[in-house]
Design a protein around this motif. Sequence first.
Motif, PDB file in Angstrom:
ATOM      1  N   MET A   1       0.663  -1.343  -0.112  1.00 29.83           N
ATOM      2  CA  MET A   1       0.033   0.085  -0.025  1.00 29.83           C
ATOM      3  C   MET A   1       0.776   1.354  -0.192  1.00 29.83           C
ATOM      4  SD  MET A   1      -2.967  -1.095   2.607  1.00 29.83           S
ATOM      5  CE  MET A   1      -3.884   0.441   2.476  1.00 29.83           C
ATOM      6  N   THR A   2       1.957   1.101   0.629  1.00 24.17           N
ATOM      7  CA  THR A   2       2.865   2.229   0.942  1.00 24.17           C
ATOM      8  C   THR A   2       3.421   2.700  -0.564  1.00 24.17           C
ATOM      9  OG1 THR A   2       3.078   1.786   3.055  1.00 24.17           O
ATOM     10  CG2 THR A   2       4.585   3.331   2.156  1.00 24.17           C
ATOM     11  N   ALA A   3       3.853   1.536  -1.081  1.00 22.18           N
ATOM     12  CA  ALA A   3       4.413   1.439  -2.386  1.00 22.18           C
ATOM     13  C   ALA A   3       3.479   2.236  -3.568  1.00 22.18           C
ATOM     14  CB  ALA A   3       4.988   0.308  -3.000  1.00 22.18           C
ATOM     15  N   ALA A   4       2.220   1.898  -3.149  1.00 25.66           N
ATOM     16  CA  ALA A   4       1.132   2.336  -4.120  1.00 25.66           C
ATOM     17  C   ALA A   4       0.617   3.790  -3.894  1.00 25.66           C
ATOM     18  CB  ALA A   4       0.130   1.479  -4.442  1.00 25.66           C
ATOM     19  N   GLY A   5       1.371   4.591  -2.944  1.00 25.88           N
ATOM     20  CA  GLY A   5       1.172   5.851  -2.524  1.00 25.88           C
ATOM     21  C   GLY A   5       0.327   6.162  -1.373  1.00 25.88           C
ATOM     22  N   CYS A   6      -0.159   4.952  -0.664  1.00 21.19           N
ATOM     23  CA  CYS A   6      -1.031   5.175   0.591  1.00 21.19           C
ATOM     24  C   CYS A   6       0.013   5.521   1.554  1.00 21.19           C
ATOM     25  CB  CYS A   6      -1.760   4.120   0.845  1.00 21.19           C
ATOM     26  SG  CYS A   6      -2.781   3.608  -0.683  1.00 21.19           S
ATOM     27  N   SER A   7      -0.055   6.661   2.119  1.00 22.28           N
ATOM     28  CA  SER A   7       0.862   6.979   3.440  1.00 22.28           C
ATOM     29  C   SER A   7       0.052   7.057   4.682  1.00 22.28           C
ATOM     30  CB  SER A   7       1.353   8.325   3.351  1.00 22.28           C
ATOM     31  OG  SER A   7       0.255   9.447   3.272  1.00 22.28           O
ATOM     32  N   GLY A   8       0.497   6.838   5.716  1.00 24.21           N
ATOM     33  CA  GLY A   8      -0.174   6.709   7.152  1.00 24.21           C
ATOM     34  C   GLY A   8      -0.525   5.197   7.299  1.00 24.21           C
ATOM     35  N   VAL A   9       0.269   4.010   6.844  1.00 27.62           N
ATOM     36  CA  VAL A   9      -0.524   3.018   7.190  1.00 27.62           C
ATOM     37  C   VAL A   9       0.210   2.380   8.355  1.00 27.62           C
ATOM     38  CG1 VAL A   9      -0.354   0.488   6.150  1.00 27.62           C
ATOM     39  CG2 VAL A   9      -0.855   2.275   4.659  1.00 27.62           C
ATOM     40  N   ALA A  10      -0.613   2.015   9.165  1.00 26.08           N
ATOM     41  CA  ALA A  10       0.223   1.343  10.612  1.00 26.08           C
ATOM     42  C   ALA A  10      -0.155   0.132  10.811  1.00 26.08           C
ATOM     43  CB  ALA A  10      -0.297   2.400  11.654  1.00 26.08           C
ATOM     44  N   GLN A  11       0.527  -0.470  11.627  1.00 26.14           N
ATOM     45  CA  GLN A  11       0.612  -2.001  11.780  1.00 26.14           C
ATOM     46  C   GLN A  11       0.852  -2.043  13.249  1.00 26.14           C
ATOM     47  OE1 GLN A  11       4.095  -3.469   9.099  1.00 26.14           O
ATOM     48  NE2 GLN A  11       2.716  -4.979   9.785  1.00 26.14           N
ATOM     49  N   HIS A  12       0.193  -3.164  13.961  1.00 24.57           N
ATOM     50  CA  HIS A  12       0.725  -3.630  15.514  1.00 24.57           C
ATOM     51  C   HIS A  12       0.635  -2.498  16.204  1.00 24.57           C
ATOM     52  CE1 HIS A  12       4.066  -4.885  18.234  1.00 24.57           C
ATOM     53  NE2 HIS A  12       3.070  -5.937  18.317  1.00 24.57           N
ATOM     54  N   TYR A  13      -0.898  -2.055  16.287  1.00 27.90           N
ATOM     55  CA  TYR A  13      -1.293  -0.984  16.803  1.00 27.90           C
ATOM     56  C   TYR A  13      -2.563  -0.896  17.355  1.00 27.90           C
ATOM     57  CZ  TYR A  13      -3.040   4.046  16.811  1.00 27.90           C
ATOM     58  OH  TYR A  13      -3.709   5.250  17.155  1.00 27.90           O
ATOM     59  N   LEU A  14      -2.924  -0.471  18.519  1.00 26.22           N
ATOM     60  CA  LEU A  14      -4.339  -0.080  18.912  1.00 26.22           C
ATOM     61  C   LEU A  14      -5.188  -1.273  19.331  1.00 26.22           C
ATOM     62  CD1 LEU A  14      -5.926   2.300  20.202  1.00 26.22           C
ATOM     63  CD2 LEU A  14      -6.953   2.408  17.855  1.00 26.22           C
ATOM     64  N   PHE A  15      -5.108  -2.136  18.151  1.00 24.40           N
ATOM     65  CA  PHE A  15      -6.242  -3.338  18.065  1.00 24.40           C
ATOM     66  C   PHE A  15      -5.553  -4.455  18.611  1.00 24.40           C
ATOM     67  CE2 PHE A  15      -7.182  -0.099  14.854  1.00 24.40           C
ATOM     68  CZ  PHE A  15      -8.541   0.156  15.117  1.00 24.40           C
TER      69      PHE A  15
END
Length: 894
Positions: free
Chosen positions: A301-315
Motif C-alpha cells: 500500500m505504501t508503495a502504491a502511494g498510501c501514506s499513514g499505514v500502521a500496523q501492530h497498533y491499538l487493536f
Amino acid sequence: MRIIIKSHAQIITRIIKLSSMKSILFCLVFFLMVLIAPNKSLLAQTGPSPEDFFGFVPGSDRNMFDYDQLIAYCRQLDQASPRMLLKEAGESPMGKKIYILFISSPQNLEKLDRYKEINRKLALDWKMEDTARDALIAEGKVFLLATLSMHSNEVGPTQSAPQIAYTLANTQDPEMLKCLDNVVFMVVPNHNPDGMQMVVENYRKYKSTPYEGCSLPGVYNKYVGHDNNRDFVTLTQQDTKVISGIYSKEWFPQVMVEKHQMGSSGVRYFVPPMHDPIAQNIDEGIWNWSWVFGSAMAKDMTAAGCSGVAQHYLFDDYWPGSTATAEWKNMIGLLTEAASANTATPIYIEKNELKVGGKGLAEYKKSINMPLPWDGGWWRLSDIVRYEIQSTWSLLRTASANREEIMRFRNHMCRNEVLKGKTLAPAYFVVPALQHDRSELVALVNLLLEQGVSVSQLKVDIMWNDKMLHTGDIIIPLAQPFRAFIKEVMEAQTFPARHYTPGGELIEPYDITSWSLPLHKGLLAYEIPAVVEDIENQLEPVPVPYALMKEFPNHENGYWVFSSSGNESYKAAFKSVSLGLAVNRIHANINVKGKILPAGSFIVSGAKGQKVSVLKDFLTIAPEWFRENPDSTATAVQMPRIVLVESWFHNMDAGWTRYLFDQYDIPYSVLRPGDLAKKTFELNCDIIIFTDEDKNVLMEGKTKVGEESFPANLPPEFTKGMGKDGFQKILKFIKNGGTILSWGNSCALFQGLMSIKLTETESEDFRFPFTNDSEKLRKSGLNCPGSLLKVKLFPDHQLTWGMKPEAGILTTAEQVFQTSQPSFDIDRRVIASYPEDHILLSGYCQKEELLSNYAAMVWFRKGKGNLVVYGFSPQFRGSTPGTYKLLFNGLLLK
Ligand SMILES: [Zn+2]
C-alpha cells in the motif's frame, strides 16, 4: 454469473426446438452474431462500469449507493462476467438478502463445489493420508473471504467493492489473472444490509443541510448497532449467524478479513498484526501468518502511494467478539481499519490535529509501526476507496503467492489441534444433564452445534475418579479441529496481562474480558484432563437440533407448571398471557406428590388446540402436568405495560433489551427521553426501563466528560433530554405506584436529592438511600474492564425467584452501591451483593477485594412504587442468560 458460455451445439439444439419460421430466422441471425462475436470471457469490457451504473464514481464526494443498488450492480456483473458468481447466503434481521460475490477465474468458478469439498476436507479431516492431502492441495485454491462494512457508518469498504469487482472482471493484467487462478475471492459486499440502507438514506436526507454527515439517529440495524461485532460467540443476531455459518460450517475459507473504519485524526489505515494482548488459545501459526499478510499490505500500500499505514497498533486480539472467532477455528483472520471521512463528505485535518494514542504508537511520528506518517489535509471517501483497493490487491497477491503453503497450513492446524486435544489438558468439557436451568443447557448445545463444534452425550452412567457421569451428560471432546474455540468459550477466562515494560504499565484490554458460555449461562461444567477410554467408548453424537423434550404433556385440561428455574418458563408464561391463557404464579416452594415446585413457577391452564402447538413449537423442556390445580393461592400474572427509554445516541444496551424482549415475547413500547419533556405527554404504563445510558444524555441530550459538555453529532430533534420537567413525571410515576428498572449508568438519575413538586411553593424532598462508590474504589486501584463477578442473592424475594443463591454478573463495576438508612415511606433491600472474597469468576479485575460486601442490585420502595437499580446490565449483549431472571422478575414485581 448464470451461464458460462454455452457451446454452439447447445445453441443449435435450442434453435431447432423453436417452431415458427420467424423464430428460426431470428435465431439464425442471432446464431451468426454469436459466431462472429468474440467469446464473452475474452471481452475487454465486461459489465457496466460502476460510474455508468450508479451515475457517479463510487467514492466521489458526497455520493453513495445504497444496499439495493449495490446488489443490483453485483447482479449485473454476475450476469455479464464469467469471473463472477453471486450467491445468496441468508437473510438480515430486517429481511434483506445477504450475498457472497465469488470472484475467480471462470474455470475455478465452474469447479466451485469441488473446491468447497476440498476446503472442508482440509479443515476437518485430520485422518487423511499425506498423499491424499498433497493431491488436494495441488488441486485446491485458496479461499479469501472479505466481509465489508459490518459497522454501517464505516461506509468505505462497501463503497469500494464495485470498483474492485469491476476491475477483477475486466483485468488482463497477467499478475491479477494469476491471482484469480490461485484464489477464490469471496466478498460479502455488505455484512449489515439493514444498517447500510439506513445510513445511506440518512446521509441523503441531510445532504446539503447544516447536518450533512450527521450520525444515524438510533442504532444502525434492528437491535444492536455497533455491538454486531461482539456477537460472534453467542450468535444472537440473524446476520451474525449467516456470516458465521459461511466460514464455520459451509465454505471453510483459509483466510478471512473484516474491513472497518476508525476515527479520523489518527493513522490512515491499520493492517495486522494486532497488538498485544493476544488470545492464548490461538496457535502461533495463525499469528505468524497475520504478520505475513499485514506486512505485505503495509509494504504494497505504501508503495502504491498510501501514506499513514500502521500496523501492530491499538487493536488487540484476545477477545473472540467479532468474525475474529475465525482465528479460533484455524483461519488466518485479519482486520483492516481505514480512517473515516464525514461519511461521504470530505474533511480537512490540520497537522496539529493528527494524534495517535494507544498501544503501539504514543506519538504521531515516524515509527516502526508507522514508517510513513500522513501529513494532514483533505481526507475523502475517495481516499478510503483508494486504500481499500490497494489493500485488496495486496491480500490477493499474498494469498496467491502462498497458495500451497496456506492450504497445507489449514490441514496442519486441523491435525495439530486434534493432537493437542488428545495430549493436552483438558481432554473434555462435561456439562451435566442435570442443571438448575436445563433450557440453557439446550441453548448451549445448539449454539455449539451452530458454531461448527461436535457435541456428544454419554450413552451410559460411568464412574470417573469417584465422580459419577450420568447418561445424557454432555461431553465436548477437545480432540477436534475447532479445539481452540471450544476451550476459549467453555473455560473461565484469565486475562493475558502483559506490560509495556517489566513491572510497568498494564496493557489495558480493548473490550470485556469474559465470555465463558457455561458461566454466563449459569450452567455447571467441569473439565476432565486426559482422555478416558471408557468415556470414548460410550459417546454418541447429540441429536440435531438438541432438545430435552421427551414427551409433551398434551392434555387439553389440567394444569401445566413451568418451573421458575428455567428461562424458557418465563417465555412460556409471557407467551401464554399473550395467547389469553390463565397464568398464575406460585409464591413459595410447594411440594406436590413429591415434586418440588419452586417459588415463582408459573401455572398455565386452559390451553387447547392451536394454542398448545404455539407453546410446543418453541419449548425444549417439557412442563410438569397436573390434573388438579397444584396451588390455589397462586396469583394471576398479567403483562405489565412496559416502556423502554431509548435515546437516539446509538443506545446499544437499549437495543439489546428490545432484542431480549422480542425473544421472550414481552411487549413494550419505546420512549425517547425528549418525549418526556413534552408538556402534553403523559405516562401511561406500569413499568419504565432505563438501560445503560449516560445521565447527561437522558436529562439534557448531551454527553459530558468531566464538566465539559459535548454536542451530539445529530440534528436537534434527536438531542432532546427529558429535562427537569420530564424527570418530575418519572418521580411522580414512582410515587403513584409505578415501577422503575434502571441499570448501568442510568442509575445515576436516582442518586442524590430527589424533589417532587407538590404545588408551586411546596415540594417533597427525599433521597433513595444509596450512593455509587465506584469512583472512590477506582481511585484506590479497582480496575474491572468488563468481567464476570460473583454476587450473593437475597433469598426468597420476588426479584430472585428462580435463581440459585449465587450468580455471575457481567459488569464494569461503574455502579457499586452503598446503601444507608431510609426515611419516611422508603424502604430498601440489597438483592445482590459481592461476597467477602473470590469475587472474580471470569476475566480481569484488579483489586477485586475492594468490592467486598458492596451491593450490586438494590430494590427500593417509595410510597406505593418501586425502584430497582442494577449495577450491571442483566441482559448484557444477549450473552448473560444467568441473570435474565433478575430482569424478568423485575417486570413482574408486585
Ligand atoms: Zn468498525
